[in-house]
Scaffold this motif. Structure first.
Motif, PDB file in Angstrom:
ATOM      1  N   ILE A 139       0.822  -1.205   0.000  1.00 36.19           N
ATOM      2  CA  ILE A 139       0.000   0.000   0.000  1.00 36.19           C
ATOM      3  C   ILE A 139       0.860   1.261   0.000  1.00 36.19           C
ATOM      4  O   ILE A 139       0.712   2.134  -0.848  1.00 36.19           O
ATOM      5  CB  ILE A 139      -0.960   0.001   1.205  1.00 36.19           C
ATOM      6  CG1 ILE A 139      -1.921  -1.174   1.088  1.00 36.19           C
ATOM      7  CG2 ILE A 139      -1.721   1.313   1.290  1.00 36.19           C
ATOM      8  CD1 ILE A 139      -2.729  -1.447   2.318  1.00 36.19           C
ATOM      9  N   GLY A 140       1.767   1.351   0.957  1.00 32.25           N
ATOM     10  CA  GLY A 140       2.554   2.565   1.101  1.00 32.25           C
ATOM     11  C   GLY A 140       3.526   2.786  -0.033  1.00 32.25           C
ATOM     12  O   GLY A 140       3.575   3.857  -0.637  1.00 32.25           O
ATOM     13  N   SER A 141       4.298   1.780  -0.337  1.00 37.10           N
ATOM     14  CA  SER A 141       5.317   1.937  -1.367  1.00 37.10           C
ATOM     15  C   SER A 141       4.762   1.705  -2.764  1.00 37.10           C
ATOM     16  O   SER A 141       5.078   2.451  -3.678  1.00 37.10           O
ATOM     17  CB  SER A 141       6.461   0.957  -1.103  1.00 37.10           C
ATOM     18  OG  SER A 141       7.461   1.111  -2.055  1.00 37.10           O
ATOM     19  N   GLY A 142       3.930   0.707  -2.910  1.00 39.79           N
ATOM     20  CA  GLY A 142       3.434   0.365  -4.245  1.00 39.79           C
ATOM     21  C   GLY A 142       2.269   1.213  -4.710  1.00 39.79           C
ATOM     22  O   GLY A 142       2.385   1.979  -5.662  1.00 39.79           O
ATOM     23  N   LEU A 143       1.150   1.105  -4.032  1.00 44.18           N
ATOM     24  CA  LEU A 143      -0.081   1.746  -4.485  1.00 44.18           C
ATOM     25  C   LEU A 143      -0.009   3.273  -4.381  1.00 44.18           C
ATOM     26  O   LEU A 143      -0.381   3.980  -5.320  1.00 44.18           O
ATOM     27  CB  LEU A 143      -1.272   1.211  -3.687  1.00 44.18           C
ATOM     28  CG  LEU A 143      -2.645   1.699  -4.113  1.00 44.18           C
ATOM     29  CD1 LEU A 143      -2.938   1.232  -5.527  1.00 44.18           C
ATOM     30  CD2 LEU A 143      -3.700   1.194  -3.164  1.00 44.18           C
ATOM     31  N   ALA A 144       0.458   3.781  -3.256  1.00 44.86           N
ATOM     32  CA  ALA A 144       0.511   5.242  -3.075  1.00 44.86           C
ATOM     33  C   ALA A 144       1.472   5.883  -4.074  1.00 44.86           C
ATOM     34  O   ALA A 144       1.170   6.935  -4.648  1.00 44.86           O
ATOM     35  CB  ALA A 144       0.913   5.578  -1.648  1.00 44.86           C
ATOM     36  N   THR A 145       2.614   5.262  -4.297  1.00 38.44           N
ATOM     37  CA  THR A 145       3.564   5.808  -5.264  1.00 38.44           C
ATOM     38  C   THR A 145       2.992   5.740  -6.671  1.00 38.44           C
ATOM     39  O   THR A 145       3.138   6.694  -7.457  1.00 38.44           O
ATOM     40  CB  THR A 145       4.900   5.052  -5.192  1.00 38.44           C
ATOM     41  OG1 THR A 145       5.384   5.119  -3.860  1.00 38.44           O
ATOM     42  CG2 THR A 145       5.921   5.648  -6.127  1.00 38.44           C
ATOM     43  N   PHE A 146       2.316   4.662  -7.004  1.00 38.38           N
ATOM     44  CA  PHE A 146       1.690   4.547  -8.322  1.00 38.38           C
ATOM     45  C   PHE A 146       0.636   5.629  -8.522  1.00 38.38           C
ATOM     46  O   PHE A 146       0.576   6.260  -9.580  1.00 38.38           O
ATOM     47  CB  PHE A 146       1.058   3.165  -8.495  1.00 38.38           C
ATOM     48  CG  PHE A 146       0.271   3.034  -9.761  1.00 38.38           C
ATOM     49  CD1 PHE A 146       0.917   2.904 -10.972  1.00 38.38           C
ATOM     50  CD2 PHE A 146      -1.114   3.067  -9.737  1.00 38.38           C
ATOM     51  CE1 PHE A 146       0.192   2.804 -12.154  1.00 38.38           C
ATOM     52  CE2 PHE A 146      -1.838   2.971 -10.897  1.00 38.38           C
ATOM     53  CZ  PHE A 146      -1.182   2.828 -12.108  1.00 38.38           C
ATOM     54  N   ILE A 147      -0.191   5.872  -7.509  1.00 41.31           N
ATOM     55  CA  ILE A 147      -1.225   6.897  -7.630  1.00 41.31           C
ATOM     56  C   ILE A 147      -0.595   8.283  -7.772  1.00 41.31           C
ATOM     57  O   ILE A 147      -1.048   9.103  -8.574  1.00 41.31           O
ATOM     58  CB  ILE A 147      -2.185   6.838  -6.423  1.00 41.31           C
ATOM     59  CG1 ILE A 147      -3.032   5.570  -6.521  1.00 41.31           C
ATOM     60  CG2 ILE A 147      -3.075   8.070  -6.354  1.00 41.31           C
ATOM     61  CD1 ILE A 147      -3.887   5.302  -5.314  1.00 41.31           C
ATOM     62  N   LEU A 148       0.464   8.551  -7.003  1.00 45.15           N
ATOM     63  CA  LEU A 148       1.156   9.833  -7.133  1.00 45.15           C
ATOM     64  C   LEU A 148       1.746  10.015  -8.534  1.00 45.15           C
ATOM     65  O   LEU A 148       1.596  11.075  -9.149  1.00 45.15           O
ATOM     66  CB  LEU A 148       2.258   9.943  -6.091  1.00 45.15           C
ATOM     67  CG  LEU A 148       1.850  10.385  -4.695  1.00 45.15           C
ATOM     68  CD1 LEU A 148       3.017  10.230  -3.735  1.00 45.15           C
ATOM     69  CD2 LEU A 148       1.381  11.815  -4.708  1.00 45.15           C
ATOM     70  N   LEU A 149       2.422   8.980  -9.031  1.00 48.43           N
ATOM     71  CA  LEU A 149       3.025   9.079 -10.356  1.00 48.43           C
ATOM     72  C   LEU A 149       1.972   9.202 -11.452  1.00 48.43           C
ATOM     73  O   LEU A 149       2.156   9.943 -12.421  1.00 48.43           O
ATOM     74  CB  LEU A 149       3.936   7.879 -10.610  1.00 48.43           C
ATOM     75  CG  LEU A 149       5.190   7.812  -9.738  1.00 48.43           C
ATOM     76  CD1 LEU A 149       5.947   6.522 -10.011  1.00 48.43           C
ATOM     77  CD2 LEU A 149       6.067   9.016  -9.955  1.00 48.43           C
ATOM     78  N   TYR A 150       0.862   8.505 -11.306  1.00 50.46           N
ATOM     79  CA  TYR A 150      -0.225   8.594 -12.278  1.00 50.46           C
ATOM     80  C   TYR A 150      -0.826  10.004 -12.287  1.00 50.46           C
ATOM     81  O   TYR A 150      -1.104  10.567 -13.343  1.00 50.46           O
ATOM     82  CB  TYR A 150      -1.301   7.558 -11.953  1.00 50.46           C
ATOM     83  CG  TYR A 150      -2.464   7.570 -12.904  1.00 50.46           C
ATOM     84  CD1 TYR A 150      -2.329   7.058 -14.189  1.00 50.46           C
ATOM     85  CD2 TYR A 150      -3.690   8.091 -12.524  1.00 50.46           C
ATOM     86  CE1 TYR A 150      -3.392   7.073 -15.073  1.00 50.46           C
ATOM     87  CE2 TYR A 150      -4.755   8.115 -13.395  1.00 50.46           C
ATOM     88  CZ  TYR A 150      -4.614   7.598 -14.670  1.00 50.46           C
ATOM     89  OH  TYR A 150      -5.670   7.623 -15.538  1.00 50.46           O
ATOM     90  N   THR A 151      -1.009  10.577 -11.100  1.00 53.61           N
ATOM     91  CA  THR A 151      -1.551  11.912 -11.000  1.00 53.61           C
ATOM     92  C   THR A 151      -0.600  12.948 -11.591  1.00 53.61           C
ATOM     93  O   THR A 151      -1.039  13.874 -12.283  1.00 53.61           O
ATOM     94  CB  THR A 151      -1.840  12.252  -9.521  1.00 53.61           C
ATOM     95  OG1 THR A 151      -2.699  11.255  -8.978  1.00 53.61           O
ATOM     96  CG2 THR A 151      -2.484  13.615  -9.382  1.00 53.61           C
TER      97      THR A 151
END
Length: 80
Positions: free
Chosen positions: A59-71
């Motif tokens: 969640i912290g490293s994978g999903l949150a970073t992916f959402i930040l990079l996508y945004t």
């Protein structure tokens, strides 16, 4: 040996956190924040909490970073 490794990884978390706040490039700051989260999951492994480490990594490293990079990609903020 374990406490020395824990201290070194903790220093990595601090450096990554400071870089995430101090960097002017949004893309580099997002990657640095993801690195801090990944280092936190390593700390949880060292402290014998594998379930928390897996949740932090996913969640912290994978999903949150992916959402930040996508945004960042969708808004074009990383190009300036």
């Amino acid at each position: 040996m374990l406490s020395l490794l824990t201290i070194l990884v903790s220093l990595g978390i601090l450096v990554s956190g400071v870089l995430a706040v101090a960097l002017r490039n949004v893309l580099a700051a997002a990657v640095s924040a993801g690195l801090a989260s990944l280092s936190a999951s390593v700390i949880y492994i060292l402290l014998a909490a594998p379930d928390v480490a897996m949740a932090e990594a996913a969640i912290g490293s994978g999903l949150a970073t992916f959402i930040l990079l996508y945004t960042i990609h969708k808004t074009g903020a990383g190009k300036a």
